[in-house]
Write an enzyme that holds these catalytic residues in place. Structure first.
Site, PDB file in Angstrom:
ATOM      1  N   CYS A  91       0.806  -1.227   0.000  1.00 14.07           N
ATOM      2  CA  CYS A  91       0.000   0.000   0.000  1.00 14.07           C
ATOM      3  C   CYS A  91       0.834   1.270   0.000  1.00 14.07           C
ATOM      4  O   CYS A  91       0.588   2.185  -0.784  1.00 14.07           O
ATOM      5  CB  CYS A  91      -0.998  -0.009   1.155  1.00 14.07           C
ATOM      6  SG  CYS A  91      -0.249  -0.027   2.804  1.00 14.07           S
ATOM      7  N   HIS A 141      -2.622   0.856   7.041  1.00 11.59           N
ATOM      8  CA  HIS A 141      -2.913   0.825   5.607  1.00 11.59           C
ATOM      9  C   HIS A 141      -3.124   2.244   5.090  1.00 11.59           C
ATOM     10  O   HIS A 141      -3.644   3.104   5.798  1.00 11.59           O
ATOM     11  CB  HIS A 141      -4.171  -0.018   5.345  1.00 11.59           C
ATOM     12  CG  HIS A 141      -4.452  -0.272   3.893  1.00 11.59           C
ATOM     13  ND1 HIS A 141      -3.638  -1.023   3.099  1.00 11.59           N
ATOM     14  CD2 HIS A 141      -5.479   0.148   3.099  1.00 11.59           C
ATOM     15  CE1 HIS A 141      -4.144  -1.081   1.876  1.00 11.59           C
ATOM     16  NE2 HIS A 141      -5.258  -0.374   1.847  1.00 11.59           N
ATOM     17  N   HIS A 153      -6.087   1.518  -4.093  1.00  9.79           N
ATOM     18  CA  HIS A 153      -5.052   1.081  -3.146  1.00  9.79           C
ATOM     19  C   HIS A 153      -4.524  -0.294  -3.513  1.00  9.79           C
ATOM     20  O   HIS A 153      -5.177  -1.067  -4.211  1.00  9.79           O
ATOM     21  CB  HIS A 153      -5.596   1.090  -1.714  1.00  9.79           C
ATOM     22  CG  HIS A 153      -6.793   0.207  -1.495  1.00  9.79           C
ATOM     23  ND1 HIS A 153      -6.897  -0.662  -0.436  1.00  9.79           N
ATOM     24  CD2 HIS A 153      -7.951   0.056  -2.184  1.00  9.79           C
ATOM     25  CE1 HIS A 153      -8.062  -1.300  -0.483  1.00  9.79           C
ATOM     26  NE2 HIS A 153      -8.722  -0.869  -1.544  1.00  9.79           N
TER      27      HIS A 153
END
Length: 179
Positions: A91, A141, A153
């Site tokens: 990410c 994240h 993402h």
């Protein structure tokens, strides 16, 4: 019969074209006559020029360019610790790589990226801003806001880089890198 029909079609076309030409000539003469009449009544005739200008919002263009660039990697793989937008990234590697294309440096981890820009409210989100997820103060994240309540993402090894609703999990922080 064909020859006669052709003459009729050509004749009709000629009449139409002559009518257009006469109309154009009459319109030009009307404009010229009106200009002369106005000039006689007015001592000074001025030409007014109004510039046509368009305000360019460079930041909005940049935000759209960043999102468009990010979206071209949808479908590519997620690789933990990876930074390749084509061969595999996690990410934070994804957001770092996208911004790098635009000469903007981000930290390597999502926890660090959460403090790379300016913290903003959810209502202030714009395309290209970063959305963070985690538990409490622990960031785990990061995703990029693309507008309309959606993010792009590097999600996980099974789904790779994808578009999701922003609220697929509860966001805990929003950061603008460009503001």
């Amino acid at each position: 019969m064909k020859h006669r029909l052709m003459k009729i079609v050509v004749g009709a076309f000629t009449c139409v074209m002559m009518g257009v030409s006469l109309f154009q000539t009459a319109a030009q003469e009307d404009v010229a006559a009106a200009t002369k009449r106005y000039a006689k009544k007015s001592a000074v005739v001025q030409e007014i020029k109004i510039p046509l200008s368009v305000k360019v919002d460079k930041e909005a263009i940049l935000r759209n360019d960043i999102v468009d660039y990010a979206l071209q990697f949808v479908g590519n793989p997620y690789v933990y610790g990876g930074t390749s937008l084509t061969n595999g990234t996690d990410c934070s590697g994804f957001t770092m790589g996208v911004y790098k294309k635009f000469s903007i440096s981000l930290s390597r981890t999502s926890r660090s990226q959460a403090y790379d820009g300016k913290s903003i409210k959810r209502s202030e989100l714009q395309k290209g801003d970063l959305v963070f997820y985690g538990s409490g103060s622990y960031i785990s994240h990061v995703a990029m806001y693309i507008g309309n309540g959606k993010i792009v993402h590097a999600s996980n090894p099974s789904s790779g880089i994808k578009v999701s609703p922003m609220n697929y999990r509860t966001p805990c922080r929003y950061v603008s890198i460009l503001s």
